[in-house]
Design an enzyme around this catalytic site. Structure first.
Site, PDB file in Angstrom:
ATOM      1  N   GLN A   1       0.785   6.309  11.418  1.00 15.96           N
ATOM      2  CA  GLN A   1       0.935   6.739  10.025  1.00 15.96           C
ATOM      3  C   GLN A   1       2.380   7.133   9.738  1.00 15.96           C
ATOM      4  O   GLN A   1       2.985   7.896  10.486  1.00 15.96           O
ATOM      5  CB  GLN A   1       0.020   7.937   9.708  1.00 15.96           C
ATOM      6  CG  GLN A   1      -1.405   7.812  10.232  1.00 15.96           C
ATOM      7  CD  GLN A   1      -2.050   6.474   9.956  1.00 15.96           C
ATOM      8  OE1 GLN A   1      -1.825   5.860   8.922  1.00 15.96           O
ATOM      9  NE2 GLN A   1      -2.856   5.999  10.893  1.00 15.96           N
ATOM     10  N   GLY A   2       2.917   6.611   8.625  1.00 18.20           N
ATOM     11  CA  GLY A   2       4.306   6.904   8.263  1.00 18.20           C
ATOM     12  C   GLY A   2       5.258   5.782   8.664  1.00 18.20           C
ATOM     13  O   GLY A   2       6.418   5.769   8.264  1.00 18.20           O
ATOM     14  N   ASP A   3       4.754   4.860   9.490  1.00 20.10           N
ATOM     15  CA  ASP A   3       5.561   3.692   9.861  1.00 20.10           C
ATOM     16  C   ASP A   3       5.344   2.552   8.878  1.00 20.10           C
ATOM     17  O   ASP A   3       6.125   1.590   8.849  1.00 20.10           O
ATOM     18  CB  ASP A   3       5.195   3.202  11.273  1.00 20.10           C
ATOM     19  CG  ASP A   3       5.684   4.150  12.351  1.00 20.10           C
ATOM     20  OD1 ASP A   3       6.808   4.667  12.222  1.00 20.10           O
ATOM     21  OD2 ASP A   3       4.920   4.386  13.314  1.00 20.10           O
ATOM     22  N   SER A   4       4.275   2.638   8.107  1.00 13.39           N
ATOM     23  CA  SER A   4       3.922   1.580   7.157  1.00 13.39           C
ATOM     24  C   SER A   4       5.101   1.119   6.334  1.00 13.39           C
ATOM     25  O   SER A   4       5.955   1.912   5.951  1.00 13.39           O
ATOM     26  CB  SER A   4       2.862   2.072   6.183  1.00 13.39           C
ATOM     27  OG  SER A   4       1.612   1.943   6.749  1.00 13.39           O
TER      28      SER A   4
ATOM     29  N   ASP B   1      -4.841  -7.325   2.278  1.00 14.05           N
ATOM     30  CA  ASP B   1      -4.316  -8.685   2.347  1.00 14.05           C
ATOM     31  C   ASP B   1      -3.022  -8.752   1.520  1.00 14.05           C
ATOM     32  O   ASP B   1      -2.917  -8.085   0.498  1.00 14.05           O
ATOM     33  CB  ASP B   1      -5.373  -9.652   1.775  1.00 14.05           C
ATOM     34  CG  ASP B   1      -5.201 -11.059   2.318  1.00 14.05           C
ATOM     35  OD1 ASP B   1      -4.361 -11.266   3.221  1.00 14.05           O
ATOM     36  OD2 ASP B   1      -5.930 -11.957   1.846  1.00 14.05           O
TER      37      ASP B   1
ATOM     38  N   HIS C   1       0.818  -1.215   0.000  1.00 14.62           N
ATOM     39  CA  HIS C   1       0.000   0.000   0.000  1.00 14.62           C
ATOM     40  C   HIS C   1       0.860   1.277   0.000  1.00 14.62           C
ATOM     41  O   HIS C   1       0.332   2.367  -0.224  1.00 14.62           O
ATOM     42  CB  HIS C   1      -1.025  -0.010   1.147  1.00 14.62           C
ATOM     43  CG  HIS C   1      -0.501   0.480   2.462  1.00 14.62           C
ATOM     44  ND1 HIS C   1      -0.104  -0.362   3.473  1.00 14.62           N
ATOM     45  CD2 HIS C   1      -0.319   1.730   2.938  1.00 14.62           C
ATOM     46  CE1 HIS C   1       0.307   0.360   4.496  1.00 14.62           C
ATOM     47  NE2 HIS C   1       0.176   1.629   4.216  1.00 14.62           N
TER      48      HIS C   1
END
Ligand code: ARG
Length: 272
Positions: free
Chosen positions: A214-217, A123, A76
């Site tokens: 948010q931003g760690d993804s 997923d 993502h």
């Protein structure tokens, strides 16, 4: 049929974000001290696999070095992009604004999203980025091995990143680390129901207050010096009873290994 259920669930989660009763719950959360949610400043030399993925120079996601020219991150993080142009990978610095040492920056040659990635529920949220050139390994830049299996319920695991330090907060300038505990999928289902698939794993702490945000993804969840998870999603951040959700590396391991092999020489041998 199950598709309709998923849509309702997505709507349900989205609505719960705006639900005033849920908002009130947050008041009972521990006061956060303005670090990754509930984390501590750390140094890149303790997590030398951690990279900052930047889009037009702005930090967008985390990721992990797997080979000197290959990065593991979340699907993502890149699936909305038309191509790898404008993406760069920065390794070797604890601070995203001011390099703390000889940081290295490389452009992205191409990215490969897991073929089963599903945008609707995230997923198989895994992607491999092939770099234009190679990182030079040193104490602040190192690859990480893949975990083979999930540790049992309650095992402490560590997540790192420059993501926001509160749900609606700002990115952290200094790399943050936070220790959370494995939450078995059977238990995590009580938070996320059918949104949670067997390719995902959950981690959090009782009472909330510690989590990725948010931003760690795309960044690493580490167990025993191996890459166990890829930061993927969650309802809010660090909320009580809503653990963080990660793509489970043991469950996408075969695809990673195969894809990495197939792309071993991309960006290295230009004359082929
Ligand atoms: N999707 C987020 C990102 O793009 C990561 C969210 C992680 N959330 C959590 N509660 N652990 O950076």
């Amino acid at each position: 049929m199950s598709r309709i259920l998923v849509v309702f669930l997505v709507l349900g989660v989205a609505c719960s974000l705006a639900d005033p009763i849920n908002r009130n719950d947050e008041v009972t959360l521990p006061q956060l001290d303005g670090r990754i949610v509930g984390g501590l400043d750390t140094n890149i030399t303790f997590y030398p696999h951690q990279i900052s993925m930047r889009y037009n120079g702005n930090h967008r996601c985390g990721g992990s070095i797997y080979r000197n020219n290959q990065i593991i991150s979340a699907a993502h993080c890149v699936n909305t992009l038309s191509g790898p142009e404008n993406l760069t990978i920065v390794a070797g610095s604890s601070n995203i604004w001011y390099p703390t040492g000889p940081q290295q920056q490389l452009a992205v040659r191409k990215f490969i999203i897991h073929p089963n990635y599903r945008k609707l529920n995230n997923d198989y949220d895994a992607a491999i980025l092939i770099l234009d050139g190679e990182f030079e390994f040193n104490e602040a830049v190192q690859p990480i091995e893949l975990a083979k299996e999930r540790p049992e319920h309650d095992t402490p695991v560590t997540v790192t990143g420059w993501g926001t330090t509160t749900e609606d907060g700002y990115l952290s300038d200094v790399l943050q680390e936070v220790s959370v505990n494995m939450v078995e999928n059977t238990q995590c289902k009580s938070a996320y129901s059918i949104m949670l698939t067997s390719r995902m794993l959950c981690a959090g702490v009782t009472g909330g207050g510690k989590d990725a945000c948010q931003g760690d993804s795309g960044g690493p969840l580490v167990y025993n010096n191996t890459l166990l998870g890829i930061v993927s999603w969650g309802t809010g951040c660090a909320r009580e009873k809503y653990p963080g959700v990660y793509a489970s590396v043991p469950d996408v391991r075969d695809w990673i290994i195969k894809t990495v092999e197939e792309n071993e020489f991309v960006g290295k041998i230009d004359f082929l």
